[in-house]
Scaffold this motif. Structure first.
Motif, PDB file in Angstrom:
ATOM      1  N   GLU B 199       0.786  -1.052  -0.019  1.00  0.00           N
ATOM      2  CA  GLU B 199      -0.045  -0.097  -0.122  1.00  0.00           C
ATOM      3  C   GLU B 199       0.992   1.174  -0.032  1.00  0.00           C
ATOM      4  O   GLU B 199       0.571   2.353  -0.565  1.00  0.00           O
ATOM      5  CB  GLU B 199      -0.967  -0.039   1.239  1.00  0.00           C
ATOM      6  CG  GLU B 199      -2.109  -0.612   0.801  1.00  0.00           C
ATOM      7  CD  GLU B 199      -3.064  -0.810   2.073  1.00  0.00           C
ATOM      8  OE1 GLU B 199      -2.681  -0.595   3.245  1.00  0.00           O
ATOM      9  OE2 GLU B 199      -4.142  -1.583   1.798  1.00  0.00           O
ATOM     10  N   VAL B 200       2.031   1.276   0.771  1.00  0.00           N
ATOM     11  CA  VAL B 200       2.654   2.572   0.770  1.00  0.00           C
ATOM     12  C   VAL B 200       3.690   2.590  -0.502  1.00  0.00           C
ATOM     13  O   VAL B 200       4.231   3.558  -0.753  1.00  0.00           O
ATOM     14  CB  VAL B 200       3.748   2.680   2.241  1.00  0.00           C
ATOM     15  CG1 VAL B 200       2.736   2.694   3.243  1.00  0.00           C
ATOM     16  CG2 VAL B 200       4.658   1.499   2.258  1.00  0.00           C
ATOM     17  N   TYR B 205       8.476  -5.886  -5.559  1.00  0.00           N
ATOM     18  CA  TYR B 205       9.301  -6.976  -6.103  1.00  0.00           C
ATOM     19  C   TYR B 205       8.746  -8.267  -5.156  1.00  0.00           C
ATOM     20  O   TYR B 205       8.546  -7.744  -3.786  1.00  0.00           O
ATOM     21  CB  TYR B 205      10.702  -6.964  -5.930  1.00  0.00           C
ATOM     22  CG  TYR B 205      11.065  -5.846  -7.016  1.00  0.00           C
ATOM     23  CD1 TYR B 205      11.745  -6.488  -8.329  1.00  0.00           C
ATOM     24  CD2 TYR B 205      11.308  -4.655  -6.633  1.00  0.00           C
ATOM     25  CE1 TYR B 205      12.203  -5.324  -9.152  1.00  0.00           C
ATOM     26  CE2 TYR B 205      11.857  -3.667  -7.560  1.00  0.00           C
ATOM     27  CZ  TYR B 205      12.140  -4.132  -8.738  1.00  0.00           C
ATOM     28  OH  TYR B 205      12.748  -2.972  -9.752  1.00  0.00           O
ATOM     29  N   VAL B 206       8.576  -9.329  -6.052  1.00  0.00           N
ATOM     30  CA  VAL B 206       7.878 -10.467  -5.053  1.00  0.00           C
ATOM     31  C   VAL B 206       9.085 -11.601  -5.358  1.00  0.00           C
ATOM     32  O   VAL B 206       9.624 -11.860  -6.367  1.00  0.00           O
ATOM     33  CB  VAL B 206       6.776 -11.240  -5.378  1.00  0.00           C
ATOM     34  CG1 VAL B 206       6.484 -12.372  -4.578  1.00  0.00           C
ATOM     35  CG2 VAL B 206       5.665 -10.174  -5.381  1.00  0.00           C
ATOM     36  N   LEU B 207       9.731 -11.873  -4.012  1.00  0.00           N
ATOM     37  CA  LEU B 207      10.779 -12.772  -3.945  1.00  0.00           C
ATOM     38  C   LEU B 207      10.404 -14.176  -3.796  1.00  0.00           C
ATOM     39  O   LEU B 207       9.814 -14.519  -2.404  1.00  0.00           O
ATOM     40  CB  LEU B 207      12.060 -12.161  -3.216  1.00  0.00           C
ATOM     41  CG  LEU B 207      13.428 -12.838  -3.344  1.00  0.00           C
ATOM     42  CD1 LEU B 207      13.883 -12.645  -4.700  1.00  0.00           C
ATOM     43  CD2 LEU B 207      14.384 -11.994  -2.306  1.00  0.00           C
ATOM     44  N   LEU B 222      -1.218  -5.516  -5.618  1.00  0.00           N
ATOM     45  CA  LEU B 222      -2.096  -5.662  -4.453  1.00  0.00           C
ATOM     46  C   LEU B 222      -3.402  -6.392  -4.992  1.00  0.00           C
ATOM     47  O   LEU B 222      -4.048  -7.382  -4.442  1.00  0.00           O
ATOM     48  CB  LEU B 222      -2.559  -4.367  -3.857  1.00  0.00           C
ATOM     49  CG  LEU B 222      -1.988  -3.870  -2.534  1.00  0.00           C
ATOM     50  CD1 LEU B 222      -2.174  -2.567  -2.345  1.00  0.00           C
ATOM     51  CD2 LEU B 222      -1.963  -5.012  -1.620  1.00  0.00           C
ATOM     52  N   LYS B 223      -3.355  -6.120  -6.466  1.00  0.00           N
ATOM     53  CA  LYS B 223      -4.802  -6.590  -7.112  1.00  0.00           C
ATOM     54  C   LYS B 223      -4.355  -8.036  -7.689  1.00  0.00           C
ATOM     55  O   LYS B 223      -5.268  -8.870  -8.037  1.00  0.00           O
ATOM     56  CB  LYS B 223      -5.142  -5.795  -8.302  1.00  0.00           C
ATOM     57  CG  LYS B 223      -5.925  -4.469  -7.593  1.00  0.00           C
ATOM     58  CD  LYS B 223      -6.413  -3.852  -8.427  1.00  0.00           C
ATOM     59  CE  LYS B 223      -6.437  -2.162  -8.496  1.00  0.00           C
ATOM     60  NZ  LYS B 223      -5.661  -1.598  -9.139  1.00  0.00           N
ATOM     61  N   TYR B 231       0.410 -14.017  -0.388  1.00  0.00           N
ATOM     62  CA  TYR B 231       0.897 -13.266   0.711  1.00  0.00           C
ATOM     63  C   TYR B 231      -0.223 -12.387   1.375  1.00  0.00           C
ATOM     64  O   TYR B 231       0.173 -11.691   2.388  1.00  0.00           O
ATOM     65  CB  TYR B 231       2.008 -12.311   0.253  1.00  0.00           C
ATOM     66  CG  TYR B 231       3.054 -13.153  -0.618  1.00  0.00           C
ATOM     67  CD1 TYR B 231       3.943 -13.453   0.231  1.00  0.00           C
ATOM     68  CD2 TYR B 231       3.178 -13.084  -1.936  1.00  0.00           C
ATOM     69  CE1 TYR B 231       5.065 -14.279  -0.380  1.00  0.00           C
ATOM     70  CE2 TYR B 231       4.302 -13.795  -2.515  1.00  0.00           C
ATOM     71  CZ  TYR B 231       5.204 -14.577  -1.642  1.00  0.00           C
ATOM     72  OH  TYR B 231       6.188 -15.169  -2.166  1.00  0.00           O
ATOM     73  N   LEU B 232      -1.186 -12.416   0.814  1.00  0.00           N
ATOM     74  CA  LEU B 232      -2.380 -11.582   1.379  1.00  0.00           C
ATOM     75  C   LEU B 232      -3.584 -12.423   2.129  1.00  0.00           C
ATOM     76  O   LEU B 232      -4.368 -11.791   3.025  1.00  0.00           O
ATOM     77  CB  LEU B 232      -2.956 -10.528   0.548  1.00  0.00           C
ATOM     78  CG  LEU B 232      -1.915  -9.693  -0.407  1.00  0.00           C
ATOM     79  CD1 LEU B 232      -3.063  -9.000  -1.350  1.00  0.00           C
ATOM     80  CD2 LEU B 232      -1.264  -8.763   0.785  1.00  0.00           C
ATOM     81  N   GLY B 233      -3.261 -13.594   2.052  1.00  0.00           N
ATOM     82  CA  GLY B 233      -4.050 -14.513   2.711  1.00  0.00           C
ATOM     83  C   GLY B 233      -5.591 -14.531   2.366  1.00  0.00           C
ATOM     84  O   GLY B 233      -6.342 -14.860   3.035  1.00  0.00           O
TER      85      GLY B 233
END
Ligand SMILES: Nc1ncnc2c1ncn2[C@@H]1O[C@H](COP(=O)(O)OP(=O)(O)OP(=O)(O)O)[C@@H](O)[C@H]1O
Ligand SMILES: [Mg+2]
Lengths: 298, 236
Positions: B199-200, B205-207, B222-223, B231-233
């Protein structure tokens, strides 16, 4: 024992305790920053005494006030050299390697000293001002026994100020806690460690010179017993803690003198006092008198 | 500002980073998210010169960083607020902050930045004389960030600053991140708290096990369904 005689022993014990304290601080400072017992510390003490001896012989007795500082500066550099040669290359090695290196460098210095200085004892030259006997209402004090505690206290005040009030002292405390976090603060960890060795060596040098003035017999292995006892003093006080080293040094020095004074029949066990004290302390308070609970280095 | 190119790191036999590329433009918040052991901390440690990469380059304003020591990298204006805070527990709050300014000699600037840190974290000011080790986890995290800011960085890197903090404090930490960024700092943020950090962040990057599997603007990630899943469950 008359009160005068007691005072006499007391001053003697205080001056011996001061010497132990000065040397014990070197063990404790190095342990605090490297978690290592610097086995060469007693030998650094011996080297300082010899260098002072040769400097006085070369410059003449009147110039002792130049000779002694030369010996102190030499020892400072020597201590840093020992660290650089024997410990720094092993910074990331297992602790046992560093320990072996410490024992090795100690043997090396002792044997080099036998070769270079000769095995026969030498008499330390004593400038007259350290040899005067004062008589204060029945208590006779040799001037060196007055100088030793005074110089020790002055050095302690300087050291405490340095460690607690200066930027470098602050960095030293930080490094003793966490190398990596210190590096992240742009602290040059190797430099701080080297400086710590230098300071410990300076204190050992001052202790060594005053030791020579009090017990004027030099031998290449003269650092062994004081080194061992001061290590014990540091452990008794709580290794890693400077106040502890001072406390341990004074307990040891005073205890040793008072033991002989009060129980003359135990004179032969004088050196054993330190070891008995060590065993007792390790049994009742394994972390030493000032020691906090054991914390693993992060 | 900082370009990471084909960075590879080995720990003995473990291939912890497998050729990652990351780009950090000036005045942006970049985030790196990923599961435990993905290699997030390793990336930061490589930038700081604590871990030496086996291959690849890290360029800061066009200059190769990998040849420098940590100390020099800090002096160039990059700072890491390390995982697990690592405040000097035996030192007071004030001393910890002063150590942040260890590499500086501009007395006036140091004083000004101290005031700035107290403004950001009023709680630190109340506790100047307290030993850092006796502070709560949240306060220690604030101190760790404050100490990092005292180096006067141009690039601030934070390794899981919200770890183990209560939700309210997490929010506070992210507000601080926004505030520092608003004042013109570039930030590389590592988080397990993927939602808050995406959000900020301007870009994320997703590792995954040493490889970057996804990247994109924070809002887009996020979408993203994979991100949502992993990662967001959130269920699809
Ligand atoms: N000093 C080390 N020696 C050996 N292996 C290491 C070392 N540091 C990290 N690793 C390994 O490298 C991999 C990446 O670790 P890293 O600390 O970068 O993960 P991370 O993404 O920060 O995880 P976390 O979210 O748990 O902090 C892990 O498999 C870890 O076990
Ligand atoms: Mg990590």
């Amino acid at each position: 024992m008359t009160f005068q005689v007691f005072l006499q022993h007391l001053t003697n014990g205080m001056s011996l305790g001061s010497l132990y304290a000065l040397i014990a601080i070197g063990y404790t400072m190095v342990y605090g920053i490297l978690r290592l017992i610097n086995f060469a510390h007693g030998d650094i003490f011996m080297i300082a005494t010899y260098v002072a001896f040769y400097a006085v012989v070369l410059l003449g007795m009147q110039l002792w006030w130049i000779a002694f500082p030369i010996a102190i500066i030499f020892t400072y550099l020597f201590g840093r050299l020992v660290e650089k040669a024997a410990y720094r290359p092993l910074r990331n090695s297992p602790r046992i390697s560093v320990l072996i290196s410490a024992i090795g460098v100690s043997f090396l210095i002792e044997n080099l000293a036998i070769v270079v200085f000769g095995g026969r004892p030498k008499a330390f030259p004593i400038p007259p001002m350290f040899n005067k006997v004062f008589n204060i209402s029945g208590v006779s004090i040799v001037s060196i026994n007055f100088f030793i505690p005074v110089i020790t206290v002055a050095l302690l005040i300087g050291l405490v100020y340095f460690i607690n009030k200066t930027k470098t002292g602050m960095a030293m405390r930080a490094v003793s806690k966490d190398y990596e976090a210190s590096r992240l603060m742009a602290i040059d960890v190797d430099k701080i460690i080297s400086l710590t060795f230098g300071i410990g060596s300076v204190l050992a040098a001052v202790g060594g010179i005053m030791w020579g003035l009090k017990f004027p017999k030099l031998e290449p292995l003269m650092g062994l017993m004081p080194g061992l006892k001061c290590f014990i003093a540091a452990v008794v006080g709580g290794i890693g803690d400077i106040r502890g080293a001072v406390l341990g040094g004074f307990i040891l020095g005073l205890g040793e003198i008072m033991l002989v004074a009060l129980l003359p029949e135990l004179t032969g066990y004088r050196d054993a006092f330190a070891f008995v004290l060590l065993i007792v302390i390790l049994l009742i308070k394994p972390t030493g008198l000032m020691g906090q609970k054991l914390s693993e280095k992060v | 500002m900082l370009h990471i190119n084909n960075l590879n790191v080995h720990y003995g036999g473990i291939h912890a980073l497998r050729g990652i590329n990351i780009d950090i433009p000036e005045n942006k918040i970049i985030t790196l998210i990923g599961a435990n052991g993905a290699g997030k901390s390793t990336t930061l440690r490589s930038i700081m010169g604590i871990t030496k990469p086996s291959q690849g380059s890290i360029q800061y304003h066009g200059e190769e960083l990998t040849k420098y020591k940590t100390k020099d990298i800090v002096e160039k204006g990059i700072v890491l607020v390390p995982e697990g805070r690592r405040v000097f527990s035996n030192l007071t709050v004030e001393e910890n902050l002063l150590l942040g300014a260890y590499c500086r000699s501009d007395k006036e600037g140091i004083k000004k930045d101290m005031e700035w840190v107290y403004e950001l974290f009023p709680r630190l000011k109340e506790r100047l004389w307290q030993k850092a080790g006796t502070m709560s986890g949240g306060e220690q995290q604030m101190l760790a960030v404050g100490r990092g800011l005292m180096t006067k960085p141009k690039l601030l890197m934070m390794d899981e600053p919200s770890l183990g903090l209560a939700p309210l404090l997490v929010k506070e930490i992210f507000n601080i991140v926004r505030e520092i960024h608003r004042q013109g700092m570039t930030i590389l943020l590592i988080e397990q708290n993927a939602k808050a950090s995406l959000e900020v962040a301007d870009y994320g990057y997703v590792l995954e096990t040493g490889t970057i599997v996804l990247e994109g603007p924070g809002q887009e990630l996020l979408k993203n369904d994979e991100v949502k899943n992993a990662y967001l469950g959130e269920a699809k």
